[in-house]
Design a protein around this motif. Structure first.
Motif, PDB file in Angstrom:
ATOM      1  N   GLU A 223      44.731  27.072  46.647  1.00 31.08           N
ATOM      2  CA  GLU A 223      44.122  28.428  46.308  1.00 31.08           C
ATOM      3  C   GLU A 223      42.612  28.088  46.115  1.00 31.08           C
ATOM      4  O   GLU A 223      42.120  27.311  45.522  1.00 31.08           O
ATOM      5  CB  GLU A 223      44.756  29.197  45.422  1.00 31.08           C
ATOM      6  CG  GLU A 223      44.090  30.407  44.868  1.00 31.08           C
ATOM      7  CD  GLU A 223      44.605  31.282  44.036  1.00 31.08           C
ATOM      8  OE1 GLU A 223      44.486  32.192  43.374  1.00 31.08           O
ATOM      9  OE2 GLU A 223      45.414  30.320  43.054  1.00 31.08           O
ATOM     10  N   THR A 224      41.868  29.061  46.796  1.00 28.84           N
ATOM     11  CA  THR A 224      40.182  29.159  46.366  1.00 28.84           C
ATOM     12  C   THR A 224      40.211  30.526  45.878  1.00 28.84           C
ATOM     13  O   THR A 224      40.746  31.457  46.089  1.00 28.84           O
ATOM     14  CB  THR A 224      39.308  28.840  47.569  1.00 28.84           C
ATOM     15  OG1 THR A 224      39.677  29.588  48.481  1.00 28.84           O
ATOM     16  CG2 THR A 224      39.676  27.376  48.082  1.00 28.84           C
ATOM     17  N   ARG A 225      39.047  30.655  45.129  1.00 29.00           N
ATOM     18  CA  ARG A 225      38.730  31.889  44.480  1.00 29.00           C
ATOM     19  C   ARG A 225      37.288  32.275  44.242  1.00 29.00           C
ATOM     20  O   ARG A 225      36.718  31.199  43.894  1.00 29.00           O
ATOM     21  CB  ARG A 225      39.437  32.068  43.282  1.00 29.00           C
ATOM     22  CG  ARG A 225      39.425  33.374  42.432  1.00 29.00           C
ATOM     23  CD  ARG A 225      40.144  33.468  41.230  1.00 29.00           C
ATOM     24  NE  ARG A 225      40.028  34.703  40.458  1.00 29.00           N
ATOM     25  CZ  ARG A 225      40.596  34.988  39.399  1.00 29.00           C
ATOM     26  NH1 ARG A 225      41.429  34.293  38.800  1.00 29.00           N
ATOM     27  NH2 ARG A 225      40.581  35.945  38.650  1.00 29.00           N
ATOM     28  N   ARG A 226      36.703  33.511  44.558  1.00 28.58           N
ATOM     29  CA  ARG A 226      35.449  33.865  44.272  1.00 28.58           C
ATOM     30  C   ARG A 226      35.397  34.540  43.045  1.00 28.58           C
ATOM     31  O   ARG A 226      36.004  35.369  42.772  1.00 28.58           O
ATOM     32  CB  ARG A 226      34.705  34.693  45.490  1.00 28.58           C
ATOM     33  CG  ARG A 226      33.513  35.146  45.332  1.00 28.58           C
ATOM     34  CD  ARG A 226      32.744  35.964  46.241  1.00 28.58           C
ATOM     35  NE  ARG A 226      31.591  36.331  46.102  1.00 28.58           N
ATOM     36  CZ  ARG A 226      31.144  37.502  45.368  1.00 28.58           C
ATOM     37  NH1 ARG A 226      31.763  38.067  44.739  1.00 28.58           N
ATOM     38  NH2 ARG A 226      29.750  37.589  45.446  1.00 28.58           N
ATOM     39  N   VAL A 227      34.534  33.869  41.884  1.00 28.34           N
ATOM     40  CA  VAL A 227      34.468  34.749  40.598  1.00 28.34           C
ATOM     41  C   VAL A 227      33.161  35.221  40.257  1.00 28.34           C
ATOM     42  O   VAL A 227      31.992  34.403  40.104  1.00 28.34           O
ATOM     43  CB  VAL A 227      34.929  33.663  39.687  1.00 28.34           C
ATOM     44  CG1 VAL A 227      35.060  34.350  38.169  1.00 28.34           C
ATOM     45  CG2 VAL A 227      36.427  33.206  39.919  1.00 28.34           C
TER      46      VAL A 227
ATOM     47  N   ALA B 172      38.754  31.604  34.575  1.00 23.57           N
ATOM     48  CA  ALA B 172      39.489  32.008  35.671  1.00 23.57           C
ATOM     49  C   ALA B 172      40.085  30.568  36.306  1.00 23.57           C
ATOM     50  O   ALA B 172      39.568  29.586  36.099  1.00 23.57           O
ATOM     51  CB  ALA B 172      38.650  32.477  36.877  1.00 23.57           C
ATOM     52  N   SER B 173      41.129  30.837  37.012  1.00 24.19           N
ATOM     53  CA  SER B 173      41.842  29.399  37.551  1.00 24.19           C
ATOM     54  C   SER B 173      42.431  29.609  39.033  1.00 24.19           C
ATOM     55  O   SER B 173      42.374  30.696  39.402  1.00 24.19           O
ATOM     56  CB  SER B 173      42.888  28.891  36.680  1.00 24.19           C
ATOM     57  OG  SER B 173      43.950  30.068  36.462  1.00 24.19           O
ATOM     58  N   THR B 174      42.690  28.598  39.580  1.00 27.88           N
ATOM     59  CA  THR B 174      43.278  28.548  40.921  1.00 27.88           C
ATOM     60  C   THR B 174      44.549  27.678  41.072  1.00 27.88           C
ATOM     61  O   THR B 174      44.529  26.858  40.082  1.00 27.88           O
ATOM     62  CB  THR B 174      42.230  28.208  42.256  1.00 27.88           C
ATOM     63  OG1 THR B 174      41.890  26.922  41.849  1.00 27.88           O
ATOM     64  CG2 THR B 174      41.426  29.238  42.294  1.00 27.88           C
TER      65      THR B 174
ATOM     66  N   THR C 229      40.485  24.323  44.993  1.00 26.00           N
ATOM     67  CA  THR C 229      42.000  24.493  44.690  1.00 26.00           C
ATOM     68  C   THR C 229      42.279  23.451  43.517  1.00 26.00           C
ATOM     69  O   THR C 229      41.573  22.668  42.856  1.00 26.00           O
ATOM     70  CB  THR C 229      42.661  23.410  45.532  1.00 26.00           C
ATOM     71  OG1 THR C 229      44.225  23.105  45.340  1.00 26.00           O
ATOM     72  CG2 THR C 229      42.010  21.863  45.779  1.00 26.00           C
TER      73      THR C 229
ATOM     74  N   ARG D  93      34.637  25.560  51.028  1.00 22.81           N
ATOM     75  CA  ARG D  93      33.896  26.960  51.131  1.00 22.81           C
ATOM     76  C   ARG D  93      34.376  27.607  52.063  1.00 22.81           C
ATOM     77  O   ARG D  93      34.779  28.773  52.268  1.00 22.81           O
ATOM     78  CB  ARG D  93      32.592  27.173  50.714  1.00 22.81           C
ATOM     79  CG  ARG D  93      32.423  26.719  49.225  1.00 22.81           C
ATOM     80  CD  ARG D  93      32.125  27.844  48.353  1.00 22.81           C
ATOM     81  NE  ARG D  93      31.545  28.863  48.887  1.00 22.81           N
ATOM     82  CZ  ARG D  93      30.164  29.172  48.758  1.00 22.81           C
ATOM     83  NH1 ARG D  93      29.463  28.263  48.292  1.00 22.81           N
ATOM     84  NH2 ARG D  93      29.649  30.334  48.964  1.00 22.81           N
TER      85      ARG D  93
ATOM     86  N   TYR E 147      32.542  29.651  42.789  1.00 23.14           N
ATOM     87  CA  TYR E 147      33.674  29.408  43.858  1.00 23.14           C
ATOM     88  C   TYR E 147      34.536  28.560  43.361  1.00 23.14           C
ATOM     89  O   TYR E 147      34.035  27.312  43.311  1.00 23.14           O
ATOM     90  CB  TYR E 147      33.179  29.133  45.125  1.00 23.14           C
ATOM     91  CG  TYR E 147      32.200  30.293  45.437  1.00 23.14           C
ATOM     92  CD1 TYR E 147      32.579  31.407  46.331  1.00 23.14           C
ATOM     93  CD2 TYR E 147      30.754  30.255  45.522  1.00 23.14           C
ATOM     94  CE1 TYR E 147      31.646  32.221  46.811  1.00 23.14           C
ATOM     95  CE2 TYR E 147      29.990  31.304  45.630  1.00 23.14           C
ATOM     96  CZ  TYR E 147      30.357  32.138  46.445  1.00 23.14           C
ATOM     97  OH  TYR E 147      29.411  33.312  46.996  1.00 23.14           O
TER      98      TYR E 147
END
Length: 312
Positions: free
Chosen positions: A110-114, A104-106, A126, A239, A123
């Motif tokens: 961008e932030t992302r919960r995986v 997974a990447s951002t 960027t 976060r 988490y």
């Protein structure tokens, strides 16, 4: 006329394909480098398909009590290099299976919960990329770039690879970050745990505790650095969509903010760059930071084609 045993160089080609297979499985090869090699010659794709198909066939062989099969992947690769004939399989599909890594990447800003397969959560901050491989006998994470918060409190023991370091992690909450030539791992919550060697530089026997960071450089001995509770809280502020500076130089603060911005902040004066600033700002509101520097340090904000310049 002298006849060679391998006039077409198939043994050498299969040996090269075997090395690619092992490197991809270990996570030490870049996928784009492998794809460039595979596509450069149709024979490369065929040889790689043979290696993967042979390995899949070996894994499917049942193990019987009278003759238990204990061949390791490394031992098998020595055998595979001689080229046992097999049915050809689609090389692109089999290459993906051989990677055995999910990812997974951002992007910038961008932030992302995986969610991870064992109930843990990653988490991504960027401009970050994380890969993982979970099997019955292993849990591997690989931070390819950027920063990730790892909530492993619901999972089991995990190994994190970051730059040249391979770090075994017990259940807990961590922040990991890689930059050019350096990896940094901070324990936010969890029980103290030993970090066994070998690590780059030959260190071993280190103890990681909450509010302590391990800094691993590509060259030199890994070291531990204690953090205050405020420093750890500021480290994890992203976060909550915030960025916190604790008496940092304007240059350092601008560089940290720029990780989240497509329009960058530059500092035009050396004396202004050395000035200290603190505060809490929204990640998507660089204007808050620019205004704070302008008012507190008598700076001017100049809009440029690429972003903003702080100057005096």
């Amino acid at each position: 006329m002298t006849m060679t045993k391998d006039p077409l160089g198939q043994d050498a080609l299969l040996a090269e394909a075997s090395r690619w297979f092992a490197a991809l499985d270990a996570g030490t090869a870049r996928a784009e480098d492998f794809e460039a090699w595979r596509r450069s010659n149709p024979a490369h794709a065929v040889a790689y398909a043979r290696i993967v198909a042979n390995w899949e066939g070996m894994r499917a062989v049942p193990i019987v009590d009278e003759a238990p099969l204990r061949a390791s992947r490394r031992q098998w690769l020595k055998v595979a290099a001689v080229g046992v004939p097999v049915a050809m399989l689609g090389s692109g599909f089999m290459a993906q299976r051989a990677y055995a890594w999910d990812s997974a990447s951002t992007g910038v800003g961008e932030t992302r919960r995986v969610p991870l397969p064992d109930g843990s959560v990653a988490y991504l901050n960027t401009d970050s990329a994380l890969s993982w491989r979970y099997r019955d006998d292993e849990r591997l994470l690989r931070l390819d770039r950027g920063e990730v918060a790892l909530d492993l409190r619901r999972g089991g023991a995990t190994v994190l690879r970051a730059n040249a370091a391979s770090l075994p992690l017990a259940p807990g909450l961590f922040d990991a970050r890689v930059t050019a030539g350096q990896a940094e791992l901070t324990m936010v919550d969890g029980a103290a745990m030993p970090i066994p060697g070998p690590l780059p530089g030959g260190a071993g026997g280190l103890m990681l505790k909450p509010n302590v960071s391990m800094i691993v450089a590509e060259q030199g001995t890994p070291r531990l650095q204690a953090r205050s509770s405020e420093q750890v809280a500021s480290l994890m502020a992203w976060r909550a969509g915030e960025i916190v500076f604790l008496d940092q130089s304007v240059a350092e603060a601008a560089a940290e903010f720029n990780r989240h911005l497509t329009r960058k902040i530059t500092v035009g004066n050396a004396d202004l760059a050395r000035e200290k600033i603190g505060g809490r700002f929204d990640l998507d509101r660089p204007d808050q930071f620019l205004k704070a520097v302008s008012l507190s340090l008598s700076a001017r904000v100049v809009t440029t084609p690429d972003g903003y310049e702080l100057t005096r």
